[in-house]
Design a protein around this motif. Sequence first.
Motif: not given
Length: 69
Positions: A1-2, A25-28, A32-34, A53-54
């Motif tokens: 979240m940024m 881990l897989n960053p989302i 860009q990714d949704i 993780v957030l």
Amino acid sequence: MMPFAAPLGDYYSKIYDPAIRKAGLNPIRADQDIFGTGKIVDQIWYGINSAKVLIAELTNRNPNVFFMN
């Protein structure tokens, strides 16, 4: 979240993404990714609730980031 905009948004590709991948881990990133149909907020909430993780960038006062917290 940024925030998505520079300069903080640039940290994602330069710092966060490589570090998250190195941790296995897989960053989302929502902008860009949704790409699904439906309400973006519902998709973000699903991602938050299913994440291991957030990471939240809270350096500046960004209402969009605070909304999700």
